[in-house]
Design a protein around this motif. Sequence first.
Motif, PDB file in Angstrom:
ATOM      1  N   PHE A  33       0.749  -1.177   0.103  1.00  0.00           N
ATOM      2  CA  PHE A  33       0.025  -0.097   0.011  1.00  0.00           C
ATOM      3  C   PHE A  33       0.850   1.230  -0.055  1.00  0.00           C
ATOM      4  N   ASP A  34       0.167   2.325  -0.370  1.00  0.00           N
ATOM      5  CA  ASP A  34       0.950   3.739  -0.267  1.00  0.00           C
ATOM      6  C   ASP A  34       0.167   4.659   0.433  1.00  0.00           C
ATOM      7  N   ILE A  35       0.464   5.552   1.068  1.00  0.00           N
ATOM      8  CA  ILE A  35      -0.099   6.755   1.459  1.00  0.00           C
ATOM      9  C   ILE A  35       0.420   8.204   1.173  1.00  0.00           C
ATOM     10  N   LYS A  36      -0.397   8.737   0.449  1.00  0.00           N
ATOM     11  CA  LYS A  36       0.169  10.158   0.105  1.00  0.00           C
ATOM     12  C   LYS A  36       0.127  11.104   0.993  1.00  0.00           C
ATOM     13  N   LYS A  37       0.564  12.409   1.001  1.00  0.00           N
ATOM     14  CA  LYS A  37       0.454  13.402   1.793  1.00  0.00           C
ATOM     15  C   LYS A  37      -0.797  13.582   2.038  1.00  0.00           C
ATOM     16  N   GLY A  38      -1.235  13.821   3.494  1.00  0.00           N
ATOM     17  CA  GLY A  38      -2.540  14.302   3.809  1.00  0.00           C
ATOM     18  C   GLY A  38      -3.691  13.226   3.851  1.00  0.00           C
ATOM     19  N   THR A 210      -0.629  15.789   7.541  1.00  0.00           N
ATOM     20  CA  THR A 210      -0.295  14.452   8.120  1.00  0.00           C
ATOM     21  C   THR A 210      -0.889  13.490   7.224  1.00  0.00           C
ATOM     22  N   SER A 211      -0.274  12.412   7.079  1.00  0.00           N
ATOM     23  CA  SER A 211      -0.945  11.075   6.485  1.00  0.00           C
ATOM     24  C   SER A 211      -1.249  10.446   7.528  1.00  0.00           C
ATOM     25  N   ILE A 212      -2.266   9.669   7.451  1.00  0.00           N
ATOM     26  CA  ILE A 212      -2.820   8.852   8.729  1.00  0.00           C
ATOM     27  C   ILE A 212      -3.049   7.450   8.281  1.00  0.00           C
ATOM     28  N   LEU A 213      -2.497   6.521   8.787  1.00  0.00           N
ATOM     29  CA  LEU A 213      -3.007   4.964   8.648  1.00  0.00           C
ATOM     30  C   LEU A 213      -3.896   4.671   9.907  1.00  0.00           C
TER      31      LEU A 213
END
Length: 276
Positions: A33-38, A210-213
């Motif tokens: 998986f990837d998480i982008k900014k914000g 902030t990026s949040i999982l």
Amino acid sequence: MEKKNRNILSVRDLQVQVRTKEGSSTLVQNINFDIKKGEILGLVGESGSGKTVTSMSVLQLHDRKSMDITGSITLHDRELNGLENKEMRKIRGKDIAFIMQNPMNAFTPVFTIGHQFIETIRSHTSLKNKQAKDLATDMMESVNLPDPDKLLKKYPFQLSGGMLQRVMIAMAACLKPSVIIADEPTTALDLHSQLLVLRLLDKIRSKYGTSILLISHDLGVISEMADNVIVMKQGRIVETANVYELFDNPQHEYTKKLLRTRPTLYSQKQPYTYML
Ligand SMILES: Nc1ncnc2c1ncn2[C@@H]1O[C@H](COP(=O)(O)OP(=O)(O)OP(=O)(O)O)[C@@H](O)[C@H]1O
Ligand SMILES: [Mg+2]
């Protein structure tokens, strides 16, 4: 300047195995998986599906003597998997913050909240005691904690679960980490505190990018908060989708089942009301 669509956190082919006397057994595999900014990425799945194992791998908190973690975990293109503990300690809390399910476990019972808050700040910055205290007080105010000066003098057991959870969020946000991993941040809370905590996380995301999982059993929480969602079952990802696609047009049988059995989030005005 940071590119808008850049992935902040990327996980590729993550596999975690535990070594036992009987041999090794796989806890999670093929995790990508990837998480982008914000962005808020929701992670759902039944109990035991591997959500916490996955988040602990990102934080490199597994005991390496008994666990094998393979694959790649990059934060701003820096490989975290296998990084020395000393290096990882610099990253945890500062670049990736962690909000735990049970806030009581996140604090040491014998020190005041203030001591722990200020130590966390000082261990990652060159701030002096007074400046660290001011930052702690500001952050506590920004998460609507009343009378921060008084709260800083209290011990963890003197605060309710909801208050401690908010202190933990204030601590997580105070160093403006790129990523916050929130593992069931609202499960232990009453409905009012749940809403407060979710609003805070959203505020932190919009204020600092902030990026949040966000890990949750609760599909109502995920539908309110997440941009994209991954669904886990028995240690694997069975579906990844945009939150609207997932709720409108689930592809995998397991996701359909999860959606059928979920407590329904009924109206915007009364979030988290369960349909009878
Ligand atoms: N340290 C460990 N050693 C051996 N097995 C483990 C360890 N930690 C977790 N497991 C196993 O890995 C599987 C996934 O556990 P995990 O805690 O990630 O589930 P989860 O999705 O977070 O569940 P929950 O929703 O209940 O928090 C479970 O079968 C669990 O028993
Ligand atoms: Mg868990």
